[in-house]
Design an enzyme around this catalytic site. Sequence first.
Site, PDB file in Angstrom:
ATOM      1  N   HIS A 106    -125.818  65.532  44.051  1.00 24.89           N
ATOM      2  CA  HIS A 106    -125.671  64.091  44.243  1.00 24.89           C
ATOM      3  C   HIS A 106    -124.760  63.716  45.404  1.00 24.89           C
ATOM      4  CE1 HIS A 106    -128.161  63.567  40.882  1.00 24.89           C
ATOM      5  NE2 HIS A 106    -127.262  63.523  39.920  1.00 24.89           N
ATOM      6  N   HIS A 143    -128.547  56.011  39.223  1.00 30.18           N
ATOM      7  CA  HIS A 143    -128.250  56.986  38.169  1.00 30.18           C
ATOM      8  C   HIS A 143    -127.776  56.318  36.870  1.00 30.18           C
ATOM      9  CE1 HIS A 143    -126.869  60.755  36.356  1.00 30.18           C
ATOM     10  NE2 HIS A 143    -127.407  61.406  37.370  1.00 30.18           N
ATOM     11  N   GLU A 145    -134.416  58.786  37.362  1.00 31.95           N
ATOM     12  CA  GLU A 145    -133.912  58.721  38.730  1.00 31.95           C
ATOM     13  C   GLU A 145    -135.086  58.898  39.705  1.00 31.95           C
ATOM     14  OE1 GLU A 145    -130.631  61.678  38.976  1.00 31.95           O
ATOM     15  OE2 GLU A 145    -130.913  61.722  36.798  1.00 31.95           O
TER      16      GLU A 145
END
Length: 368
Positions: free
Chosen positions: A120, A194, A332
């Site tokens: 991420h 997220h 996501e």
Amino acid sequence: MSTPSSAPSGASVTRQPYGRTADGQDVELFILTNASGMRVDVITYGATIVRLFTPDRDGRSADVVLGYDTLAGYEAGSCFFGATIGRFGNRIAGGRFTLNGETYELPINQVVEGRPCQLHGGPEGFHRQIWKATPRTGDGVAAVEMKHFSPDGHMGYPGNVSVTVIYRLLADNTLEVEFAGETDAPTPLNLTQHTYFNLGGPAAKPIVDHMVQIAAARYLAVDAGLIPEGPPAPVAATPFDFTAPHAVGERINEPGDQLARGEGYDHCWALDGVGGEMHPCAVAHDPASGRRLEVTTTEPGVQFYTGNHLPPEGEPGKSGVRYLPRTGFCLETQRFPDSPNRPDFPDTVALPGKPWRSRTRFKFTADE
């Protein structure tokens, strides 16, 4: 002090202080509401969704996303609750990639089964940054536009990148999330949202009884480090077949290396739609509350994650609730994981003069 702005349609945006970070930066909260009473709260720290209120079948509104009560919780937390993710959502194997003949080394922030990766966007990715925000209203829409500048070399990535996320709360209880990015040098870019959802309300129960359908005949199997190990594989005759609705918990504990590696679902599905065009992604339904979430997107993939890696003792959340594993799920929408190292996957390289764009809609309804 709050500063509301509204349109005759009943859509409004309220702006107010949210706190100050440990290093002294001010953070703001934007409360989006529509004429139906749906509400979405977003903060400038990480362009993060901190609350989302939507009604159940009896018209009772509840917050259906996981998060913290304070800014300090988001600063200290490691679960990415509600955050905007970038530069690159999901994992990059080994924390490195090669682009135009040059290899880039990225800060490692996850090691799974002894295999390092960057997850991420790294430890100081977009979820840790303060975004500049502007409220917008009009045509029945309450919106906030957030911008962030990522300098060349930040978290190991090349190029200066300017990114924008616009949260739009529409009159029909749809939250639209639109991303855009511009760069002055080729660089991987893969932005995603997220949020962890629990359609039953404030994470009162696990989400194993939620029914989920995913518009994908293929998914990406992963190796022991949770990195895709091959091209998209058929979901048919596997626990990953959500082409028809299934309860999250129906097959999540079945034997097999894929569910064992993810400790449940933590995989990317290759959506059936055409990347770049809006197409169906997933539908989630909570039979107890009657709430339903329908997701459409321009993205080629969706990471369906069932909160398996939340701490066994629970992550301290809102109002004293401890979020146990599988008390929230994420959808996501994104390009595929590890794409910078996989030329066979959809391209994630943003180029100068060619804006990067992505759009996803989360539509909330309830049973009659």
